[in-house]
Write a protein that holds these residues in place. Structure first.
Motif, PDB file in Angstrom:
ATOM      1  N   GLU A  72       0.845  -1.194   0.000  1.00 10.94           N
ATOM      2  CA  GLU A  72       0.000   0.000   0.000  1.00 10.94           C
ATOM      3  C   GLU A  72       0.883   1.248   0.000  1.00 10.94           C
ATOM      4  OE1 GLU A  72      -3.199   0.009  -0.320  1.00 10.94           O
ATOM      5  OE2 GLU A  72      -3.507  -2.160  -0.123  1.00 10.94           O
ATOM      6  N   ILE A  73       0.625   2.151  -0.934  1.00  8.75           N
ATOM      7  CA  ILE A  73       1.385   3.399  -1.040  1.00  8.75           C
ATOM      8  C   ILE A  73       0.398   4.558  -0.966  1.00  8.75           C
ATOM      9  CG2 ILE A  73       3.052   4.729  -2.381  1.00  8.75           C
ATOM     10  CD1 ILE A  73       3.849   2.199  -3.813  1.00  8.75           C
ATOM     11  N   PRO A  74       0.339   5.292   0.157  1.00  6.01           N
ATOM     12  CA  PRO A  74      -0.629   6.386   0.295  1.00  6.01           C
ATOM     13  C   PRO A  74      -0.328   7.528  -0.674  1.00  6.01           C
ATOM     14  CG  PRO A  74       0.316   5.741   2.422  1.00  6.01           C
ATOM     15  CD  PRO A  74       1.138   5.086   1.370  1.00  6.01           C
ATOM     16  N   LEU A  75      -1.360   8.317  -0.940  1.00  4.76           N
ATOM     17  CA  LEU A  75      -1.202   9.498  -1.784  1.00  4.76           C
ATOM     18  C   LEU A  75      -0.644  10.651  -0.956  1.00  4.76           C
ATOM     19  CD1 LEU A  75      -4.538   9.435  -3.811  1.00  4.76           C
ATOM     20  CD2 LEU A  75      -2.271   8.849  -4.645  1.00  4.76           C
ATOM     21  N   PRO A  76       0.396  11.340  -1.451  1.00  5.05           N
ATOM     22  CA  PRO A  76       0.980  12.441  -0.673  1.00  5.05           C
ATOM     23  C   PRO A  76       0.599  13.826  -1.184  1.00  5.05           C
ATOM     24  CG  PRO A  76       2.567  11.708  -2.296  1.00  5.05           C
ATOM     25  CD  PRO A  76       1.266  10.963  -2.579  1.00  5.05           C
ATOM     26  N   TYR A  77      -0.245  13.905  -2.208  1.00  8.49           N
ATOM     27  CA  TYR A  77      -0.444  15.174  -2.905  1.00  8.49           C
ATOM     28  C   TYR A  77      -1.347  16.121  -2.114  1.00  8.49           C
ATOM     29  CZ  TYR A  77       1.198  12.137  -6.630  1.00  8.49           C
ATOM     30  OH  TYR A  77       1.916  11.243  -7.370  1.00  8.49           O
ATOM     31  N   ARG A  78      -1.000  17.382  -2.179  1.00  9.81           N
ATOM     32  CA  ARG A  78      -1.858  18.400  -1.585  1.00  9.81           C
ATOM     33  C   ARG A  78      -3.068  18.633  -2.494  1.00  9.81           C
ATOM     34  NH1 ARG A  78       2.641  23.089  -0.153  1.00  9.81           N
ATOM     35  NH2 ARG A  78       3.717  21.973   1.548  1.00  9.81           N
ATOM     36  N   ALA A  79      -4.200  18.871  -1.872  1.00 12.78           N
ATOM     37  CA  ALA A  79      -5.409  19.143  -2.655  1.00 12.78           C
ATOM     38  C   ALA A  79      -5.342  20.554  -3.228  1.00 12.78           C
ATOM     39  CB  ALA A  79      -6.649  18.988  -1.781  1.00 12.78           C
ATOM     40  N   LEU A  80      -5.663  20.675  -4.506  1.00 10.81           N
ATOM     41  CA  LEU A  80      -5.703  21.990  -5.134  1.00 10.81           C
ATOM     42  C   LEU A  80      -6.980  22.712  -4.734  1.00 10.81           C
ATOM     43  CD1 LEU A  80      -4.447  21.092  -8.728  1.00 10.81           C
ATOM     44  CD2 LEU A  80      -3.149  22.136  -6.868  1.00 10.81           C
ATOM     45  N   PRO A  81      -6.927  24.021  -4.512  1.00 10.26           N
ATOM     46  CA  PRO A  81      -8.138  24.748  -4.107  1.00 10.26           C
ATOM     47  C   PRO A  81      -9.204  24.668  -5.191  1.00 10.26           C
ATOM     48  CG  PRO A  81      -6.366  26.269  -4.675  1.00 10.26           C
ATOM     49  CD  PRO A  81      -5.763  24.905  -4.636  1.00 10.26           C
ATOM     50  N   PRO A  82     -10.466  24.456  -4.796  1.00 11.74           N
ATOM     51  CA  PRO A  82     -11.530  24.313  -5.811  1.00 11.74           C
ATOM     52  C   PRO A  82     -11.910  25.621  -6.487  1.00 11.74           C
ATOM     53  CG  PRO A  82     -12.454  24.257  -3.595  1.00 11.74           C
ATOM     54  CD  PRO A  82     -10.963  24.307  -3.428  1.00 11.74           C
ATOM     55  N   ASP A  83     -11.547  26.748  -5.893  1.00 12.20           N
ATOM     56  CA  ASP A  83     -11.980  28.047  -6.424  1.00 12.20           C
ATOM     57  C   ASP A  83     -10.846  28.741  -7.197  1.00 12.20           C
ATOM     58  OD1 ASP A  83     -10.464  28.325  -4.156  1.00 12.20           O
ATOM     59  OD2 ASP A  83     -11.616  29.998  -3.332  1.00 12.20           O
ATOM     60  N   ARG A  84     -10.078  27.952  -7.972  1.00 11.50           N
ATOM     61  CA  ARG A  84      -9.007  28.553  -8.761  1.00 11.50           C
ATOM     62  C   ARG A  84      -9.586  29.419  -9.876  1.00 11.50           C
ATOM     63  NH1 ARG A  84      -7.453  23.274  -8.961  1.00 11.50           N
ATOM     64  NH2 ARG A  84      -7.690  23.267 -11.227  1.00 11.50           N
ATOM     65  N   ARG A  85      -8.833  30.454 -10.230  1.00 13.46           N
ATOM     66  CA  ARG A  85      -9.276  31.347 -11.297  1.00 13.46           C
ATOM     67  C   ARG A  85      -9.069  30.697 -12.650  1.00 13.46           C
ATOM     68  NH1 ARG A  85      -5.990  36.503  -9.146  1.00 13.46           N
ATOM     69  NH2 ARG A  85      -4.629  34.786  -8.506  1.00 13.46           N
ATOM     70  N   GLY A  86      -9.824  31.133 -13.632  1.00  9.61           N
ATOM     71  CA  GLY A  86      -9.705  30.586 -14.971  1.00  9.61           C
ATOM     72  C   GLY A  86      -8.723  31.376 -15.819  1.00  9.61           C
ATOM     73  N   GLY A  87      -8.553  30.917 -17.045  1.00  6.18           N
ATOM     74  CA  GLY A  87      -7.688  31.620 -17.975  1.00  6.18           C
ATOM     75  C   GLY A  87      -6.215  31.428 -17.682  1.00  6.18           C
ATOM     76  N   LEU A  88      -5.399  32.315 -18.243  1.00  6.96           N
ATOM     77  CA  LEU A  88      -3.949  32.228 -18.091  1.00  6.96           C
ATOM     78  C   LEU A  88      -3.521  32.403 -16.639  1.00  6.96           C
ATOM     79  CD1 LEU A  88      -1.202  31.962 -19.458  1.00  6.96           C
ATOM     80  CD2 LEU A  88      -1.221  34.455 -19.833  1.00  6.96           C
ATOM     81  N   VAL A  89      -4.216  33.284 -15.930  1.00  6.89           N
ATOM     82  CA  VAL A  89      -3.879  33.499 -14.516  1.00  6.89           C
ATOM     83  C   VAL A  89      -4.097  32.208 -13.722  1.00  6.89           C
ATOM     84  CG1 VAL A  89      -4.470  34.795 -12.431  1.00  6.89           C
ATOM     85  CG2 VAL A  89      -4.425  35.943 -14.652  1.00  6.89           C
ATOM     86  N   GLY A  90      -5.173  31.484 -14.022  1.00  5.54           N
ATOM     87  CA  GLY A  90      -5.425  30.228 -13.332  1.00  5.54           C
ATOM     88  C   GLY A  90      -4.362  29.182 -13.634  1.00  5.54           C
ATOM     89  N   VAL A  91      -3.871  29.157 -14.892  1.00  2.00           N
ATOM     90  CA  VAL A  91      -2.822  28.203 -15.263  1.00  2.00           C
ATOM     91  C   VAL A  91      -1.535  28.512 -14.506  1.00  2.00           C
ATOM     92  CG1 VAL A  91      -1.386  27.363 -17.150  1.00  2.00           C
ATOM     93  CG2 VAL A  91      -3.820  27.770 -17.523  1.00  2.00           C
ATOM     94  N   VAL A  92      -1.187  29.789 -14.417  1.00  2.00           N
ATOM     95  CA  VAL A  92       0.014  30.191 -13.677  1.00  2.00           C
ATOM     96  C   VAL A  92      -0.123  29.833 -12.196  1.00  2.00           C
ATOM     97  CG1 VAL A  92       1.423  32.162 -12.959  1.00  2.00           C
ATOM     98  CG2 VAL A  92       0.553  32.025 -15.300  1.00  2.00           C
ATOM     99  N   GLU A  93      -1.305  30.064 -11.649  1.00  2.14           N
ATOM    100  CA  GLU A  93      -1.542  29.731 -10.252  1.00  2.14           C
ATOM    101  C   GLU A  93      -1.431  28.227 -10.031  1.00  2.14           C
ATOM    102  OE1 GLU A  93      -5.052  30.253  -6.849  1.00  2.14           O
ATOM    103  OE2 GLU A  93      -5.387  30.904  -8.923  1.00  2.14           O
ATOM    104  N   GLN A  94      -1.992  27.432 -10.939  1.00  2.00           N
ATOM    105  CA  GLN A  94      -1.910  25.979 -10.813  1.00  2.00           C
ATOM    106  C   GLN A  94      -0.464  25.499 -10.905  1.00  2.00           C
ATOM    107  OE1 GLN A  94      -3.917  23.818 -13.875  1.00  2.00           O
ATOM    108  NE2 GLN A  94      -3.749  21.849 -12.849  1.00  2.00           N
ATOM    109  N   CYS A  95       0.294  26.055 -11.826  1.00  2.00           N
ATOM    110  CA  CYS A  95       1.703  25.682 -11.970  1.00  2.00           C
ATOM    111  C   CYS A  95       2.474  26.003 -10.699  1.00  2.00           C
ATOM    112  CB  CYS A  95       2.311  26.412 -13.169  1.00  2.00           C
ATOM    113  SG  CYS A  95       4.024  25.985 -13.510  1.00  2.00           S
ATOM    114  N   SER A  96       2.208  27.162 -10.120  1.00  2.00           N
ATOM    115  CA  SER A  96       2.885  27.550  -8.888  1.00  2.00           C
ATOM    116  C   SER A  96       2.543  26.613  -7.736  1.00  2.00           C
ATOM    117  CB  SER A  96       2.504  28.991  -8.527  1.00  2.00           C
ATOM    118  OG  SER A  96       3.057  29.366  -7.286  1.00  2.00           O
ATOM    119  N   LEU A  97       1.265  26.252  -7.624  1.00  2.00           N
ATOM    120  CA  LEU A  97       0.846  25.350  -6.550  1.00  2.00           C
ATOM    121  C   LEU A  97       1.489  23.974  -6.705  1.00  2.00           C
ATOM    122  CD1 LEU A  97      -2.960  26.251  -6.345  1.00  2.00           C
ATOM    123  CD2 LEU A  97      -1.207  26.771  -4.636  1.00  2.00           C
ATOM    124  N   LEU A  98       1.557  23.470  -7.925  1.00  2.00           N
ATOM    125  CA  LEU A  98       2.153  22.158  -8.151  1.00  2.00           C
ATOM    126  C   LEU A  98       3.639  22.156  -7.825  1.00  2.00           C
ATOM    127  CD1 LEU A  98       0.406  21.149 -11.506  1.00  2.00           C
ATOM    128  CD2 LEU A  98       0.024  20.137  -9.254  1.00  2.00           C
TER     129      LEU A  98
END
Length: 425
Positions: A72-98
Motif C-alpha cells: 500500500e502506497i498512500p497518496l501524498p499530494y496536496r489538494a488543489l483549491p476548488p476556487d481557482r481562477r480561470g484563464g492564463l492566470v489560473g494556469v500560472v496559479e496551478q503551476c505555482s501550486l504544483l
C-alpha cells in the motif's frame, strides 16, 4: 502453485521493466525540458499537464503495487483549491501550486530511481525464467551452429563448446529456474518497496497534512456549533418564547377579568393552559434535537431504535456494541444516522432501511442502506456534506454508494474506543 506464482511474477516484472524504462524516462525528460522553459513562459503552460501525467503514472504504479504485491502506497499530494481562477492566470496559479508541493519533486526523484534501480529489480524478477530456457535450448543442439559462428559461447559461467558443456548449461538452467521460482515474487515486491520509499509521504508531509486536516475540521466544528446555536436561538424565539409571552399576556387579562367576567377569565385560562402544553412540547422537541435523553440514558443502539420507530419507513436496526463510546462521538453518530434516515424518507422513495452498527478494529462502523431510487450525492450544500463535516471533527469519514436506480448505502467510520456500559439513569 508456487511455479505459477513465479511465472506470473516474471511476466509482471517484464511489464514493469518496460514501463520503468519507456514511461519514466520519457516523462522525466519532458518534465525537465518543461521546467527549463518556464523562464520563457512556455513551460508555465506545459508543466501542469505533464505533472498530471507524472501523477497518473505514479498512481498506476501505486495501484499495481497494491494489486500485485499487497504494498500500500498512500497518496501524498496536496489538494488543489476548488476556487481557482480561470484563464492564463489560473494556469500560472496551478503551476505555482504544483511546484510548491513537495510531492511533485519526490515524484521526479522517483522517476530517476524507477528508470534505474526500479528497472533493474524488475528485470531481475523477470530474467531467471527465460534465461533458464536458453540453457535447455542449447542442450537440445542449438549450441553447435552458435559455437561454429562465434567460437566459445558463454552461458552464465559455463563455456559452451560441446554437447557435454551444453548439458552443463541445461543443469545451470535448472538451477536458475529453481532460483527464479523463489526469487521472482520477492524481487517483484522489492520493486514496489523501492518505489514506496519515494512515492509515499514522508513523516513531515504526513504531519503537515494532519495539521491542515485538523485546522479544517476545527473550522467546520466551530461553524457547525455556531449554526446550531443560531438554530436553537431561532427556535426558542419563534416557538416556546412566543407562546410563553402570549401566555403571560393572557394571564394578565385573566387577572383583570377575574371579578368582572369570570366566564371569560375561565376561557382564557383554558387557552393559557393549552398554550403552556404546546410550549412544553416544543421545548422537549428542542432538547431532543440538542441531545436526545434516550441517547444519554440508554446509548446509541436504543436511541437509534427509538428514532427508527418514529420514521414513516420500515427500519431494521442491528446493533453489536458491547460498551459505550464517548458522548460526543455517540451524538455525532446519532445525528448522522438521523440525517441519513431523513434523506431516505424525503428524497429516496425507499420503503425499507437497514441500519447496522458495530465496533471493529478501534472504530465505530455504521452502515445505512435503503432500497430507494439512488442518486444521492455528497456535493457541497447537501445535508450529506454537513454530516461529513460533523464527522470530520472526530476524524470520521463517510462513503456513499448510490448508483442511479439504487440501492443507496452510506458507510460511516469513526475512530473511537468502547468503555464499559454506562448505567441507565
Amino acid at each position: 502453485m508456487r511455479v505459477r506464482k513465479a511465472l506470473v511474477a516474471a511476466a509482471r516484472g517484464l511489464v514493469l521493466a518496460i514501463a520503468s524504462l519507456a514511461g519514466s524516462i520519457t516523462l522525466f525528460v519532458l518534465v525537465v525540458l518543461s521546467l527549463a522553459f518556464i523562464p520563457l513562459g512556455v513551460g508555465v503552460l506545459t508543466t501542469p499537464p505533464l505533472l498530471a501525467l507524472v501523477r497518473a503514472h505514479a498512481n498506476q504504479r501505486r495501484l499495481l503495487a497494491a494489486r500485485w504485491s499487497g504494498v500500500e502506497i498512500p497518496l501524498p499530494y496536496r489538494a488543489l483549491p476548488p476556487d481557482r481562477r480561470g484563464g492564463l492566470v489560473g494556469v500560472v496559479e496551478q503551476c505555482s501550486l504544483l511546484l510548491r508541493d513537495p510531492a511533485t519533486w519526490r515524484d521526479l526523484l522517483w522517476l530517476i530511481v524507477d528508470m534505474t534501480a526500479g528497472a533493474v529489480v524488475a528485470l531481475l524478477a523477470c530474467a531467471p525464467m527465460p534465461y533458464a530456457l536458453e540453457g535447455w535450448v542449447l542442450a537440445l543442439g542449438t549450441w553447435h551452429p552458435i559455437v561454429g559462428a562465434t567460437g566459445t559461447y558463454w552461458y552464465g559461467f559455463v563455456p559452451v563448446t560441446s554437447q557435454a558443456t551444453a548439458n552443463y548449461a541445461a543443469l545451470l538452467g535448472c538451477g536458475l529456474l529453481v532460483m527464479g521460482i523463489f526469487t521472482s515474487p520477492v524481487l517483484l515486491r522489492a520493486h514496489f518497496l523501492v518505489g514506496r520509499a519515494f512515492l509515499a509521504p514522508t513523516p513531515r508531509m504526513t504531519l503537515a497534512e494532519r495539521v491542515h486536516h485538523l485546522t479544517e475540521t476545527r473550522h467546520d466544528a466551530v461553524d457547525t456549533s455556531a449554526a446550531e446555536l443560531r438554530r436553537i436561538e431561532r427556535d426558542l424565539h419563534d416557538g416556546a418564547q412566543a407562546r410563553l409571552v402570549a401566555m403571560g399576556m393572557s394571564l394578565g387579562t385573566v387577572e383583570a377579568l377575574m371579578e368582572k367576567d369570570p366566564a371569560k377569565a375561565k376561557e382564557l385560562l383554558a387557552a393559557a393552559r393549552a398554550s403552556s402544553a404546546e410550549a412544553l412540547a416544543e421545548l422537549r422537541d428542542l432538547v431532543r434535537g440538542i441531545h436526545p435523553p434516550v441517547l444519554a440514558e440508554r446509548g446509541l443502539g436504543d436511541a437509534v431504535r427509538a428514532l427508527a420507530l418514529r420514521m414513516p419507513l420500515s427500519v431494521e436496526v442491528e446493533v453489536d456494541l458491547p460498551g459505550r463510546t464517548d458522548e460526543p462521538v455517540e451524538t455525532a453518530a446519532y445525528f448522522a444516522i438521523s440525517e441519513l434516515l431523513t434523506n431516505a424518507a424525503k428524497h429516496s422513495g425507499a420503503d425499507r432501511v437497514w441500519i447496522d452498527i458495530h465496533h471493529d478494529d478501534g472504530a465505530l462502523r455504521i452502515a445505512v442502506t435503503d432500497d430507494g431510487r439512488g442518486g444521492a450525492s455528497q456535493a457541497d450544500g447537501s445535508g450529506l456534506s454537513g454530516v461529513q463535516r460533523r464527522l470530520g471533527a472526530f476524524d470520521g469519514v463517510m462513503a456513499i454508494s448510490s448508483p442511479v436506480g439504487g440501492p443507496t448505502m452510506a458507510t460511516i467510520e469513526i475512530p473511537c474506543r468502547l468503555s464499559a456500559q454506562r448505567p441507565t439513569v
